[in-house]
Design an enzyme around this catalytic site. Structure first.
Site, PDB file in Angstrom:
ATOM      1  N   CYS A 119       0.854  -1.190   0.000  1.00  0.00           N
ATOM      2  CA  CYS A 119       0.000   0.000   0.000  1.00  0.00           C
ATOM      3  C   CYS A 119       0.881   1.228   0.000  1.00  0.00           C
ATOM      4  O   CYS A 119       2.080   1.145   0.223  1.00  0.00           O
ATOM      5  CB  CYS A 119      -0.920   0.007   1.219  1.00  0.00           C
ATOM      6  SG  CYS A 119      -2.269   1.203   1.057  1.00  0.00           S
ATOM      7  N   LYS A 194     -12.225  -4.909   2.178  1.00  0.00           N
ATOM      8  CA  LYS A 194     -11.683  -3.999   3.184  1.00  0.00           C
ATOM      9  C   LYS A 194     -12.608  -2.802   3.285  1.00  0.00           C
ATOM     10  O   LYS A 194     -12.824  -2.082   2.314  1.00  0.00           O
ATOM     11  CB  LYS A 194     -10.277  -3.555   2.785  1.00  0.00           C
ATOM     12  CG  LYS A 194      -9.690  -2.543   3.750  1.00  0.00           C
ATOM     13  CD  LYS A 194      -8.245  -2.246   3.472  1.00  0.00           C
ATOM     14  CE  LYS A 194      -7.735  -1.176   4.412  1.00  0.00           C
ATOM     15  NZ  LYS A 194      -6.326  -0.864   4.174  1.00  0.00           N
ATOM     16  N   ARG A 204      -3.584   4.132  12.310  1.00  0.00           N
ATOM     17  CA  ARG A 204      -3.176   5.352  11.601  1.00  0.00           C
ATOM     18  C   ARG A 204      -2.328   6.246  12.487  1.00  0.00           C
ATOM     19  O   ARG A 204      -1.452   6.954  12.000  1.00  0.00           O
ATOM     20  CB  ARG A 204      -4.398   6.084  11.049  1.00  0.00           C
ATOM     21  CG  ARG A 204      -5.015   5.270   9.923  1.00  0.00           C
ATOM     22  CD  ARG A 204      -6.183   5.971   9.251  1.00  0.00           C
ATOM     23  NE  ARG A 204      -6.854   5.038   8.352  1.00  0.00           N
ATOM     24  CZ  ARG A 204      -8.045   5.236   7.834  1.00  0.00           C
ATOM     25  NH1 ARG A 204      -8.710   6.341   8.127  1.00  0.00           N
ATOM     26  NH2 ARG A 204      -8.581   4.345   7.032  1.00  0.00           N
ATOM     27  N   ARG A 216     -11.153   7.737   3.123  1.00  0.00           N
ATOM     28  CA  ARG A 216     -10.880   6.658   2.175  1.00  0.00           C
ATOM     29  C   ARG A 216     -12.148   6.035   1.566  1.00  0.00           C
ATOM     30  O   ARG A 216     -12.098   4.961   0.993  1.00  0.00           O
ATOM     31  CB  ARG A 216     -10.087   5.552   2.881  1.00  0.00           C
ATOM     32  CG  ARG A 216      -8.782   6.000   3.504  1.00  0.00           C
ATOM     33  CD  ARG A 216      -7.781   4.857   3.537  1.00  0.00           C
ATOM     34  NE  ARG A 216      -6.744   4.981   4.531  1.00  0.00           N
ATOM     35  CZ  ARG A 216      -5.752   5.857   4.513  1.00  0.00           C
ATOM     36  NH1 ARG A 216      -5.659   6.756   3.545  1.00  0.00           N
ATOM     37  NH2 ARG A 216      -4.846   5.871   5.481  1.00  0.00           N
ATOM     38  N   LYS A 247     -11.738  -7.505   6.317  1.00  0.00           N
ATOM     39  CA  LYS A 247     -11.133  -6.602   7.285  1.00  0.00           C
ATOM     40  C   LYS A 247     -12.010  -5.396   7.478  1.00  0.00           C
ATOM     41  O   LYS A 247     -12.421  -4.801   6.481  1.00  0.00           O
ATOM     42  CB  LYS A 247      -9.759  -6.181   6.759  1.00  0.00           C
ATOM     43  CG  LYS A 247      -9.075  -5.119   7.555  1.00  0.00           C
ATOM     44  CD  LYS A 247      -7.856  -4.631   6.848  1.00  0.00           C
ATOM     45  CE  LYS A 247      -7.300  -3.469   7.638  1.00  0.00           C
ATOM     46  NZ  LYS A 247      -6.247  -2.806   6.936  1.00  0.00           N
ATOM     47  N   TYR A 312      -3.082  -8.436  16.616  1.00  0.00           N
ATOM     48  CA  TYR A 312      -2.081  -7.877  17.543  1.00  0.00           C
ATOM     49  C   TYR A 312      -2.071  -8.678  18.836  1.00  0.00           C
ATOM     50  O   TYR A 312      -1.145  -8.573  19.616  1.00  0.00           O
ATOM     51  CB  TYR A 312      -2.393  -6.398  17.809  1.00  0.00           C
ATOM     52  CG  TYR A 312      -2.411  -5.587  16.534  1.00  0.00           C
ATOM     53  CD1 TYR A 312      -1.221  -5.154  15.949  1.00  0.00           C
ATOM     54  CD2 TYR A 312      -3.611  -5.299  15.871  1.00  0.00           C
ATOM     55  CE1 TYR A 312      -1.222  -4.447  14.757  1.00  0.00           C
ATOM     56  CE2 TYR A 312      -3.628  -4.594  14.679  1.00  0.00           C
ATOM     57  CZ  TYR A 312      -2.425  -4.175  14.122  1.00  0.00           C
ATOM     58  OH  TYR A 312      -2.430  -3.493  12.937  1.00  0.00           O
TER      59      TYR A 312
END
Ligand code: PBG
Length: 323
Positions: A119, A194, A204, A216, A247, A312
């Site tokens: 990306c 997404k 971010r 976006r 996602k 995570y």
């Protein structure tokens, strides 16, 4: 005949409960996302994501090795470049942060699966995921950059590339670029469905990739749309994706399930930053039991139909699963 069924028969002890467990979480299906930043000996904790750091390459290698030794097969790499420009040059530079990290990881932890995010948004000065012209992100010119990014990552050692930009046609463009350079065997894990989600907020902050104007919604999907997600997935499969992704995960379990029912391809789900940070923040306040909540969330993602979970919480969850 009893007028009712005795479901509790199979719940009366641990052995029976385990015997009839339908969904099993395993570290072997986890991917651990990591942030790499220029410098030495750095482990900067990201305030919005307690427990998650930006690593300089030396420290990141240690962290990745630790994850691998715990039993996690792969990492997903994000880079924070030393400089940003209009076309995100550092994303495809041979000396870019990710390319350097890939070479170091390949050398130091050779058996670890290296997945890269393809990306532009961490690398562009405007924070959008492609080339901006007249205030718009232009699709086809961005494809040229994405080819370069993917190719440079694979040359530096990426085992799997994961485009997350949401330009149309990027899977085909990247497949062509890889095949044309002899990388026939490098899989593409496409962020197919997404969504334009507020759950990316903490990421971010971590990556400094907040768009400097607008948002976006012109390329990421409307959270209200599930049928459109199926069209995105279908078209990525036709373009040559090997693995498709949904996602975020938690608010989109129905999308994961629907994709599972419709398609036979492996499905990945990204348990994104906001999902992680909400759990962490509540746990820090003592309001929830972090271990039980995180494992319950990960199990729900698996139960919905995901084969691979990017999280995570991967390291913690792996430790917890070991008991
Ligand atoms: C890059 C990218 C983003 C995430 C993964 N790849 C951010 C975005 O689209 O703004 C988000 C991951 C997360 O929130 O954990 N395009």
């Amino acid at each position: 005949m009893y007028p009712f069924k005795r479901f509790r028969r199979l719940r009366q002890n641990e052995k029976l409960r385990t015997l009839v467990t339908e969904t099993e979480l395993s570290a072997r299906h986890f991917i651990y996302p990591m942030f790499f930043t220029p410098g030495d000996h750095l482990r900067e904790e990201i305030p919005e994501m307690p427990g998650i750091c930006r690593f300089s390459i030396d420290e990141g290698v240690k962290e990745a090795r630790e994850a691998f030794e715990l039993g996690i097969p792969g990492v997903l790499l994000f880079g924070i470049p030393s400089r940003k420009d209009a076309v995100g040059s550092e994303a495809f530079s041979e000396s870019g942060i990710i390319q350097k990290a890939l070479r170091a990881l390949k050398k130091e932890v050779p058996a670890l699966l290296l997945v890269t995010d393809v990306c532009m948004c961490e690398y562009t000065d405007h924070g959008h995921c492609g080339v901006v012209k007249d205030g718009k992100v232009v699709n086809d010119e961005t494809l040229e950059l994405l080819r370069k990014v993917a190719l440079s990552q694979v040359k530096a050692g990426a085992d799997v590339v994961a485009p997350s930009d949401m330009m149309d046609g990027r899977v085909m463009a990247i497949r062509e670029a890889l095949d044309g350079n002899g990388f026939l065997d490098t899989p593409i894990m496409s962020y197919s469905a997404k969504f334009a989600s507020a759950f990316y907020g903490p990421f971010r902050e971590a990556a400094g990739s907040r768009p400097s104007f607008g948002d976006r919604t012109g390329y990421q999907m409307n959270p209200a749309n599930s049928r459109e997600a199926m069209r995105e997935i279908q078209s990525d499969i036709e373009e040559g994706a090997d693995i498709v992704m949904v996602k975020p995960a938690l608010s989109y379990l129905d999308v994961i399930r629907e994709a599972r029912v419709r398609f036979d391809i492996p499905i990945a789900a990204y348990n994104v930053s906001g999902e992680y940070s909400m759990v962490k923040a509540c746990a820090q306040k003592g309001w929830i039991d972090e271990k039980r909540i995180a494992l319950e969330i990960l199990t729900s993602i698996k139960r919905a139909g995901a084969d691979i979970i990017i999280s995570y919480h991967a390291k913690d969850a792996t430790r917890w699963l070991k008991g």
